[in-house]
Write an enzyme that holds these catalytic residues in place. Structure first.
Site, short mmCIF file in Angstrom:
data_model
loop_
_atom_site.label_atom_id
_atom_site.label_comp_id
_atom_site.label_asym_id
_atom_site.label_seq_id
_atom_site.Cartn_x
_atom_site.Cartn_y
_atom_site.Cartn_z
N GLY A 289 0.72 -1.23 0.24
CA GLY A 289 -0.06 0.09 0.08
C GLY A 289 0.91 1.27 -0.09
O GLY A 289 0.26 2.31 -0.66
N TYR B 19 -7.18 -18.12 3.81
CA TYR B 19 -6.71 -17.09 3.27
C TYR B 19 -6.91 -17.15 1.71
O TYR B 19 -7.25 -16.03 1.14
CB TYR B 19 -5.06 -17.11 3.67
CG TYR B 19 -4.57 -15.77 3.17
CD1 TYR B 19 -4.77 -14.49 3.19
CD2 TYR B 19 -3.60 -16.18 1.85
CE1 TYR B 19 -4.05 -13.43 2.43
CE2 TYR B 19 -2.78 -15.29 1.13
CZ TYR B 19 -3.21 -13.92 1.49
OH TYR B 19 -2.33 -12.98 0.67
#
Length: 265
Positions: free
Chosen positions: A20, A155
């Site tokens: 990010g 996941y």
């Protein structure tokens, strides 16, 4: 080349570190105003100051996207400075538990963190994009959502859900000027991965040289056509492209940035 991001405002979730942060830095370098999101104010503020020091434009939004209240806080902070043209859904968590270790509660927790958090931000940001008549929604997915492995099934499943919801959203926003796409990273090197490799090296007899360890890990665990790990900026570059005017005709797509790890036609 002008990719026409000047004047655009981009919210990048989970941008206080890692992928990010790399994405936010690159968007800022292309002239976008970036809203840096995180849960820790100090870490988030560091990224904001880093961008400002380079002459970029950035603000901060703090909140936990795993809750409705936190998502409300983040959306309100992001929109307080103006419209949001670009939403990069990146925030999430990993878990290495196996089928025998991951409980039903583990499945629900990671689904909320990795999938419902994306939905929360879509619901809070996309409606105002429709009023603008233009927008970009980029979801960070992963190769394990396409070709899952036996480990960390909960996941893997959340990555598949991210890919699925992104295409569904693309169909929903038809003719609005907004696009919805997935960037699907392969194995990306970062400090956490480097530490794991260092600790795992004795078990796999990979030696002690860091470069040798990385090479052998790629050959044995994640063989791909480039023979190496990916870099955060390579993911950021793909996201930046999909945000640009050159990607106007791309929606409902999955852009794999994995060195050829995933083999599918």
């Amino acid at each position: 080349m002008d990719i026409q991001l000047k004047g655009k405002r981009a919210l990048v979730t989970g941008s206080s570190s890692g992928l990010g942060e790399a994405i936010a830095n690159m968007l800022a370098s292309e002239g976008a105003t970036v809203i840096i999101h995180g849960r820790d104010e100090k870490r988030t503020g560091r990224v904001v100051q880093q961008i400002l020091a380079k002459g970029g434009s950035a603000t901060m939004a703090i909140g936990d996207l795993a809750t409705d209240e936190g998502a409300d806080q983040v959306a309100a902070a992001a929109l307080s400075g103006g419209q949001i043209d670009i939403l990069v859904n990146n925030a999430g968590a990993t878990s290495h538990k196996s089928w025998g270790e991951a409980s039903a509660e583990d499945w629900m927790d990671i689904y909320n963190t990795n999938v419902v958090s994306y939905v929360r931000m879509i619901q809070r940001i996309v409606p105002q994009m429709k009023q603008l008549g233009w927008g970009r929604v980029i979801h960070i997915g992963g190769g394990l959502g396409i070709q899952p492995i036996k480990e960390q099934p909960h996941y893997n499943a959340t990555l598949a859900a991210r890919h699925n919801l992104s295409v569904s959203l693309a169909r929903s926003i038809k003719d609005t000027g907004i696009t919805s796409n997935v960037v699907s990273p392969g194995a990306i090197i970062n400090p956490m991965v480097e530490e794991w490799l260092k600790n795992a090296a004795p078990k796999f007899n990979w030696g002690t040289d860091p470069e040798e360890i990385k090479y052998k890990a790629v050959q044995e665990l994640i063989p791909n056509d480039t023979g190496r790990f990916g870099e955060p900026d390579e993911i950021a570059g793909a996201v930046t492209y999909l945000c640009s005017r050159f990607a106007d005709y791309i929606s409902g797509a999955v852009l794999r940035v994995d060195g050829g790890t995933i083999r599918c036609l």
